[in-house]
Design an enzyme around this catalytic site. Structure first.
Site, PDB file in Angstrom:
ATOM      1  N   ARG A   1      40.902  25.246  44.580  1.00 50.68           N
ATOM      2  CA  ARG A   1      42.223  24.615  44.436  1.00 50.68           C
ATOM      3  C   ARG A   1      42.163  23.143  44.866  1.00 50.68           C
ATOM      4  NH1 ARG A   1      42.795  29.050  42.297  1.00 50.68           N
ATOM      5  NH2 ARG A   1      44.012  30.792  43.126  1.00 50.68           N
TER       6      ARG A   1
ATOM      7  N   GLU B   1      48.190  45.955  46.197  1.00 56.45           N
ATOM      8  CA  GLU B   1      48.125  45.046  45.046  1.00 56.45           C
ATOM      9  C   GLU B   1      47.073  45.504  44.031  1.00 56.45           C
ATOM     10  OE1 GLU B   1      47.078  40.960  45.963  1.00 56.45           O
ATOM     11  OE2 GLU B   1      47.387  40.325  43.902  1.00 56.45           O
TER      12      GLU B   1
ATOM     13  N   LYS C   1      52.666  45.129  45.018  1.00 55.54           N
ATOM     14  CA  LYS C   1      52.465  43.786  44.447  1.00 55.54           C
ATOM     15  C   LYS C   1      51.704  43.905  43.134  1.00 55.54           C
ATOM     16  CE  LYS C   1      50.379  39.286  45.434  1.00 55.54           C
ATOM     17  NZ  LYS C   1      50.231  38.233  46.437  1.00 55.54           N
TER      18      LYS C   1
ATOM     19  N   SER D   1      51.622  36.055  40.614  1.00 54.76           N
ATOM     20  CA  SER D   1      51.813  35.215  39.422  1.00 54.76           C
ATOM     21  C   SER D   1      50.589  35.266  38.513  1.00 54.76           C
ATOM     22  CB  SER D   1      52.189  33.787  39.797  1.00 54.76           C
ATOM     23  OG  SER D   1      51.205  33.161  40.585  1.00 54.76           O
ATOM     24  N   GLY D   2      49.418  35.399  39.071  1.00 55.34           N
ATOM     25  CA  GLY D   2      48.228  35.777  38.305  1.00 55.34           C
ATOM     26  C   GLY D   2      47.796  34.854  37.177  1.00 55.34           C
ATOM     27  N   GLY D   3      48.191  33.588  37.205  1.00 54.28           N
ATOM     28  CA  GLY D   3      47.776  32.685  36.125  1.00 54.28           C
ATOM     29  C   GLY D   3      48.907  32.323  35.179  1.00 54.28           C
TER      30      GLY D   3
ATOM     31  N   ARG E   1      49.677  30.687  43.347  1.00 52.99           N
ATOM     32  CA  ARG E   1      49.678  29.485  42.512  1.00 52.99           C
ATOM     33  C   ARG E   1      51.078  29.077  42.062  1.00 52.99           C
ATOM     34  NH1 ARG E   1      45.099  32.065  38.878  1.00 52.99           N
ATOM     35  NH2 ARG E   1      45.939  33.874  39.974  1.00 52.99           N
TER      36      ARG E   1
HETATM   37  P1  13P Z   1      48.784  34.350  42.507  1.00 51.78           P
HETATM   38  O1  13P Z   1      50.286  34.381  42.535  1.00 51.78           O
HETATM   39  O2  13P Z   1      48.219  32.964  42.417  1.00 51.78           O
HETATM   40  O3  13P Z   1      48.221  35.310  41.497  1.00 51.78           O
HETATM   41  O4  13P Z   1      48.287  34.830  43.919  1.00 51.78           O
HETATM   42  C1  13P Z   1      48.842  35.961  44.455  1.00 51.78           C
HETATM   43  C2  13P Z   1      47.846  36.681  45.265  1.00 51.78           C
HETATM   44  O5  13P Z   1      47.999  36.828  46.443  1.00 51.78           O
HETATM   45  C3  13P Z   1      46.678  37.247  44.585  1.00 51.78           C
HETATM   46  O6  13P Z   1      46.051  38.154  45.436  1.00 51.78           O
END
Ligand code: 13P
Length: 337
Positions: free
Chosen positions: A33, A177, A219, A261-263, A292
């Site tokens: 990042r 998650e 999550k 959010s995952g991208g 992100r």
């Molecule tokens: P993102 O929202 O960037 O996907 O990150 C969330 C997260 O904690 C992934 O493990």
């Protein structure tokens, strides 16, 4: 903030439209990042950046929990307070990522199994003493030719459930998650299928280990087409398919679902969440646990410079507020300007 029950911690984190700031990037991910803004990923820079987020006025009404990495839960701010104390002072609960990353699943070149169960009990006990009120473990599922295999899904969900049981034994709420990666050219139906199979398997294992669902937060990813898919989905399609998928197997007594959010872009993440909450008709809070999608604008405003701190804090505060509104189904695009 004192809590005696796991369910009170879980409910606090997602109360009144609040969500979670995922700031638990491992050092290699943080370097990735920081590379995008040409900032060195030193311990001090990581500390300064996260301190900036945790003390932004975007925290108080919008963020119920912050997920930390091992380094951060032990760090002190420039003023001498621990970052954990700063998070609490700004109205959120500190949490900690406890998985140890991915290893190949049964010699697969693509599929992975998340590691970290061996010494988890001892580590959880230490993290609870350091002030953590909740924990996170991320399983990663790929969509591709013949994937995900049911064996890989089940092995990952089994580990997630074992982790959840250990976190609860140590008095912390587990965030479970199962992330179906957005990478690839798969259709939204493929994502639905992989997400549905994973969440079903997850709750089967959580039940079999007798995990307290009222003290757990899910999550998941949203149901979307792959990033390289030829067929884009509308906001409504993503929202409706995600709700349908969750309703199939998430029990009513779960306090909250906090999406990754995952991208997805910042705006997509907000817009999809808002649409789900506008549609409504589900028993759990639907909120956010974004990394992100909460940090991108703040990172771009900061650029590693102290003089940009106020602008970066304002950028983060804006995204935090937009996502809170989305968690209440009260966001609209004109509020972005
Ligand atoms: P993102 O929202 O960037 O996907 O990150 C969330 C997260 O904690 C992934 O493990």
């Amino acid at each position: 903030m004192e809590f005696t029950k796991l369910t009170d911690i879980a409910n606090y984190i997602v109360s009144e439209g609040k969500g979670i700031l995922a700031a638990d990037e491992s050092n290699p991910t943080c370097k990735k990042r920081f590379d995008t803004i040409s900032v060195e990923s030193s311990e001090e820079n990581r500390r300064d950046y996260r301190e900036l987020l945790f003390t932004s006025n975007g925290m108080r009404d919008n963020i119920g929990g912050v997920i930390l990495f091992d380094e951060t839960i032990r760090q002190k701010s420039a003023s001498g307070a621990t970052l954990v104390e700063l998070i609490l002072a700004n109205g959120a609960l500190p949490g900690i990522k406890v998985d140890k990353g991915l290893k190949p699943f049964r010699e697969s070149e693509v599929e992975t199994l998340t590691e970290g169960l061996d010494d988890l009990d001892e580590r959880c006990s230490e993290y609870a003493n350091l002030g953590a009120k909740f924990t996170k473990w991320r399983a990663v599922i790929n969509i591709g030719d013949g994937m995900p295999t049911q064996e890989c899904i089940d092995a990952n969900m089994d580990a997630l459930a074992q982790y959840a049981k250990i976190a609860q034994k140590n008095g912390m709420v587990p965030i479970v998650e199962p992330e179906i990666l957005i990478n690839g050219s798969h259709s939204i139906e493929d994502c639905y299928d992989a997400t549905s199979r994973s969440i079903k398997s997850l709750f089967d294992y959580l039940n079999s280990y007798d995990v307290d669902i009222t003290g757990t937060i899910l999550k998941p990813n949203m149901v979307t087409p792959g990033l390289d898919s030829e067929h884009k989905a509308t906001v409504k399609e993503v929202a409706e398919m995600t709700i349908r998928c969750l309703k199939e197997s998430v029990p009513d007594e779960l306090p909250g679902v906090a999406f990754l959010s995952g991208g997805q872009t910042e705006i997509e993440s907000t817009e999809h969440l808002d649409m789900m909450n506008k549609i409504g008709g589900f028993p759990w809070k639907l909120s956010f646990s974004y990394g992100r999608a909460l940090q991108q604008s703040a990172l771009n405003a900061w650029l590693g410079k102290a003089e940009n701190k106020v602008a970066a804090q304002a950028a983060f505060a804006h995204r935090a507020e937009m996502n809170k509104l989305a968690s209440l189904g009260q966001w609209s695009a004109d509020l972005e300007n």
